[in-house]
Design a protein around this motif. Structure first.
Motif, PDB file in Angstrom:
ATOM      1  N   LEU A   1       0.844  -1.208   0.000  1.00  0.00           N
ATOM      2  CA  LEU A   1       0.000   0.000   0.000  1.00  0.00           C
ATOM      3  C   LEU A   1       0.872   1.247   0.000  1.00  0.00           C
ATOM      4  N   HIS A   2       0.490   2.244  -0.776  1.00  0.00           N
ATOM      5  CA  HIS A   2       1.176   3.553  -0.849  1.00  0.00           C
ATOM      6  C   HIS A   2       2.611   3.449  -1.356  1.00  0.00           C
ATOM      7  N   ASN A   3       2.953   2.332  -1.970  1.00  0.00           N
ATOM      8  CA  ASN A   3       4.354   2.160  -2.411  1.00  0.00           C
ATOM      9  C   ASN A   3       4.484   2.460  -3.909  1.00  0.00           C
ATOM     10  N   PRO A   4       4.991   3.641  -4.250  1.00  0.00           N
ATOM     11  CA  PRO A   4       5.111   3.980  -5.677  1.00  0.00           C
ATOM     12  C   PRO A   4       6.200   3.162  -6.377  1.00  0.00           C
ATOM     13  N   ASP A   5       7.041   2.472  -5.585  1.00  0.00           N
ATOM     14  CA  ASP A   5       8.089   1.624  -6.186  1.00  0.00           C
ATOM     15  C   ASP A   5       7.592   0.202  -6.465  1.00  0.00           C
ATOM     16  N   ARG A   6       6.329  -0.044  -6.151  1.00  0.00           N
ATOM     17  CA  ARG A   6       5.758  -1.351  -6.497  1.00  0.00           C
ATOM     18  C   ARG A   6       5.875  -1.498  -8.018  1.00  0.00           C
ATOM     19  N   SER A   7       6.309  -2.677  -8.463  1.00  0.00           N
ATOM     20  CA  SER A   7       6.468  -2.842  -9.915  1.00  0.00           C
ATOM     21  C   SER A   7       5.192  -3.447 -10.503  1.00  0.00           C
ATOM     22  N   PRO A   8       4.977  -3.290 -11.817  1.00  0.00           N
ATOM     23  CA  PRO A   8       3.826  -3.961 -12.435  1.00  0.00           C
ATOM     24  C   PRO A   8       3.827  -5.467 -12.164  1.00  0.00           C
TER      25      PRO A   8
ATOM     26  N   ASP B   1      -9.171   2.866  -5.610  1.00  0.00           N
ATOM     27  CA  ASP B   1      -7.851   2.272  -5.341  1.00  0.00           C
ATOM     28  C   ASP B   1      -6.844   3.352  -4.944  1.00  0.00           C
ATOM     29  N   LEU B   2      -6.898   4.490  -5.654  1.00  0.00           N
ATOM     30  CA  LEU B   2      -5.980   5.597  -5.326  1.00  0.00           C
ATOM     31  C   LEU B   2      -6.199   6.086  -3.900  1.00  0.00           C
ATOM     32  N   ARG B   3      -7.482   6.219  -3.534  1.00  0.00           N
ATOM     33  CA  ARG B   3      -7.813   6.697  -2.177  1.00  0.00           C
ATOM     34  C   ARG B   3      -7.272   5.737  -1.128  1.00  0.00           C
TER      35      ARG B   3
ATOM     36  N   TYR C   1      -1.848   0.839  -5.559  1.00  0.00           N
ATOM     37  CA  TYR C   1      -1.329   1.233  -6.865  1.00  0.00           C
ATOM     38  C   TYR C   1      -1.373  -0.005  -7.763  1.00  0.00           C
ATOM     39  N   THR C   2      -2.322   0.025  -8.677  1.00  0.00           N
ATOM     40  CA  THR C   2      -2.641  -1.173  -9.462  1.00  0.00           C
ATOM     41  C   THR C   2      -1.786  -1.269 -10.727  1.00  0.00           C
ATOM     42  N   PHE C   3      -1.899  -2.419 -11.386  1.00  0.00           N
ATOM     43  CA  PHE C   3      -1.095  -2.723 -12.574  1.00  0.00           C
ATOM     44  C   PHE C   3      -1.170  -1.627 -13.642  1.00  0.00           C
ATOM     45  N   PRO C   4      -2.381  -1.165 -14.024  1.00  0.00           N
ATOM     46  CA  PRO C   4      -2.409  -0.120 -15.073  1.00  0.00           C
ATOM     47  C   PRO C   4      -1.697   1.155 -14.646  1.00  0.00           C
ATOM     48  N   LEU C   5      -1.882   1.550 -13.399  1.00  0.00           N
ATOM     49  CA  LEU C   5      -1.239   2.776 -12.903  1.00  0.00           C
ATOM     50  C   LEU C   5       0.284   2.600 -12.852  1.00  0.00           C
ATOM     51  N   LEU C   6       0.727   1.445 -12.392  1.00  0.00           N
ATOM     52  CA  LEU C   6       2.180   1.227 -12.255  1.00  0.00           C
ATOM     53  C   LEU C   6       2.871   1.225 -13.613  1.00  0.00           C
ATOM     54  N   ARG C   7       2.161   0.744 -14.639  1.00  0.00           N
ATOM     55  CA  ARG C   7       2.757   0.789 -15.987  1.00  0.00           C
ATOM     56  C   ARG C   7       2.840   2.210 -16.518  1.00  0.00           C
ATOM     57  N   ALA C   8       1.999   3.090 -15.964  1.00  0.00           N
ATOM     58  CA  ALA C   8       2.001   4.485 -16.434  1.00  0.00           C
ATOM     59  C   ALA C   8       2.900   5.370 -15.559  1.00  0.00           C
ATOM     60  N   MET C   9       3.552   4.771 -14.563  1.00  0.00           N
ATOM     61  CA  MET C   9       4.318   5.570 -13.582  1.00  0.00           C
ATOM     62  C   MET C   9       5.427   6.381 -14.265  1.00  0.00           C
ATOM     63  N   ASP C  10       5.493   7.653 -13.916  1.00  0.00           N
ATOM     64  CA  ASP C  10       6.588   8.529 -14.363  1.00  0.00           C
ATOM     65  C   ASP C  10       6.773   9.593 -13.284  1.00  0.00           C
ATOM     66  N   PRO C  11       7.793  10.449 -13.392  1.00  0.00           N
ATOM     67  CA  PRO C  11       8.056  11.405 -12.300  1.00  0.00           C
ATOM     68  C   PRO C  11       6.858  12.317 -11.996  1.00  0.00           C
ATOM     69  N   GLU C  12       6.129  12.736 -13.038  1.00  0.00           N
ATOM     70  CA  GLU C  12       4.978  13.628 -12.796  1.00  0.00           C
ATOM     71  C   GLU C  12       3.916  12.919 -11.944  1.00  0.00           C
TER      72      GLU C  12
ATOM     73  N   ASP D   1     -11.504   1.503 -12.637  1.00  0.00           N
ATOM     74  CA  ASP D   1     -11.436   2.367 -11.448  1.00  0.00           C
ATOM     75  C   ASP D   1     -10.642   3.647 -11.737  1.00  0.00           C
ATOM     76  N   LEU D   2      -9.772   3.588 -12.751  1.00  0.00           N
ATOM     77  CA  LEU D   2      -8.967   4.766 -13.105  1.00  0.00           C
ATOM     78  C   LEU D   2      -9.526   5.530 -14.303  1.00  0.00           C
ATOM     79  N   ALA D   3     -10.250   4.825 -15.171  1.00  0.00           N
ATOM     80  CA  ALA D   3     -10.570   5.449 -16.467  1.00  0.00           C
ATOM     81  C   ALA D   3     -12.056   5.542 -16.777  1.00  0.00           C
ATOM     82  N   SER D   4     -12.913   4.996 -15.907  1.00  0.00           N
ATOM     83  CA  SER D   4     -14.346   5.116 -16.155  1.00  0.00           C
ATOM     84  C   SER D   4     -14.901   6.310 -15.359  1.00  0.00           C
ATOM     85  N   THR D   5     -16.222   6.386 -15.292  1.00  0.00           N
ATOM     86  CA  THR D   5     -16.851   7.462 -14.505  1.00  0.00           C
ATOM     87  C   THR D   5     -17.885   6.840 -13.577  1.00  0.00           C
TER      88      THR D   5
END
Ligand code: GRG
Length: 328
Positions: A161-168, A238-240, A244-255, A223-227
């Motif tokens: 949880l809350h680990n931005p270094d989690r890999s896909p 999931d963000l709340r 950090y799920t598979f789709p988000l982790l694949r999109a991870m960048d510094p921003e 959960d990330l791309a629908s409404t």
């Protein structure tokens, strides 16, 4: 994905449509079999509230495709898997402090955290007992192993949880256990009830595991791309929760990394979702899923030609197409 209608591919097959009410009867029998009315009230509520019954459709379609008929044991297998699944949802809702599931109040919200542990435990225990008594020791052993997998998958998620270094790949390992294992065991039980040979059983296991992965990745993407409107439930959950799920982790960048904080407020969640949607999240994840859907179908064993075998071939792609329609 709970309140929107999932693809109903296959329900036009009479044998499948006839078998589903038998599964519902079995689920009700199991979920209301406590000597304590209050346990029946809560265990009965979440199971009666439905859900997509996708695992049941896979098991029944698998049984039909391999054997040509749905035996009582195949019906019981589907019901055991659904009751185990629902028991795990009771525990999951407790861990997430959720107040609603399948359109009804959760056990933890209405009766408290301790009772939610107990109701979930009752459901797991009853499903295992029925599997042992009414299917076979093999079925009970396989289901117990799947429960252990679910728990391990959930533990891996909690650890990250809350680990931005989690890999896909870390995320894939967790969802293969927490979701793939139950799809897998359903397909194994379908093969078992059809007296399938070892090769067929192994391939059905691969089909189920792969379908489970596909299903969970699409769930995570929505959960990330629908409404809220399309999905029928809030997005960004999931963000709340710091998952950090598979789709988000694949999109991870510094921003993106700089925007990920603990307990984000609504504005921050909206900002993260906007950044993700501006990037290649949807295209990238759907591309990955298209490939996974192909692999899922390729895992199927050689099956006698039938409408139900066609359903097993169509379902991964149909599920993917349906999920894509829910993306904003
Ligand atoms: C003791 C078995 C047990 C589990 C405890 C809480 C936990 C460990 C595991 C959680 C596993 C879990 C909730 C995985 C998510 C699976 C998932 C995709 C659920 C939603 O499935 P759907 O969309 O739900 O098929 P419906 O309501 O349609 O059946």
């Amino acid at each position: 994905m709970s309140t929107t209608t999932a693809p109903t591919t296959g329900l036009s097959i009479p044998a499948l449509a006839r078998a589903l009410p038998r599964v519902e009867d079995e689920i009700r029998r199991m979920a209301t079999s406590s000597s304590l009315p209050i346990v029946n009230e809560f265990s009965g509520r979440i199971t009666a509230a439905g859900g997509k019954r996708l695992r049941s459709v896979l098991i029944l379609a698998g049984a039909l495709a391999m054997r040509g008929s749905v035996t009582d044991k195949a019906v019981t297998s589907a019901a055991c898997v659904e009751v185990l699944h629902a028991g795990s949802l009771v525990h999951d809702d407790l861990m997430d402090n959720a107040t609603e599931r399948r359109g009804v109040r959760t056990v933890n919200a209405d009766w408290g955290p301790g009772p939610a542990v107990l109701v979930g435990d009752f459901m797991l225990a009853r499903a295992s007992q029925v599997a042992l008594r009414e299917i076979s020791p093999f079925a009970a052993e396989q289901l117990a192993a799947a429960v252990a997998d679910l728990v391990e998958g959930q533990v891996l998620e909690v650890l990250d949880l809350h680990n931005p270094d989690r890999s896909p790949d870390d995320a894939l390992r967790s969802i293969a256990l927490k979701t793939g294992a139950l799809f897998r065991v359903g397909c194994v039980l379908a093969a078992h009830c059809a007296d399938a040979d070892e090769v067929t059983t192994t391939r059905m296991a691969e089909y189920g595991a792969s379908f489970g992965l596909l299903f969970q990745i699409l769930d995570d993407l929505l959960d990330l791309a629908s409404t809220r409107l399309r999905l029928g439930k809030p997005v960004g959950t999931d963000l709340r929760q710091g998952v950090y799920t598979f789709p988000l982790l694949r999109a991870m960048d510094p921003e993106l990394r700089a925007l990920l904080v603990r307990d984000p407020d609504d504005d921050r969640v909206a900002e993260v979702l906007a950044v993700l949607r501006r990037g290649s999240l949807v295209e990238d994840t759907l591309g990955y899923c298209r490939n996974l859907a192909r692999q899922t179908v390729a895992a199927l064993p050689v099956l006698p030609s039938s409408e139900t075998a066609d359903i097993l071939r169509e379902l991964p792609g149909a599920y993917l197409d349906w999920a894509a329609t829910l993306i904003a």
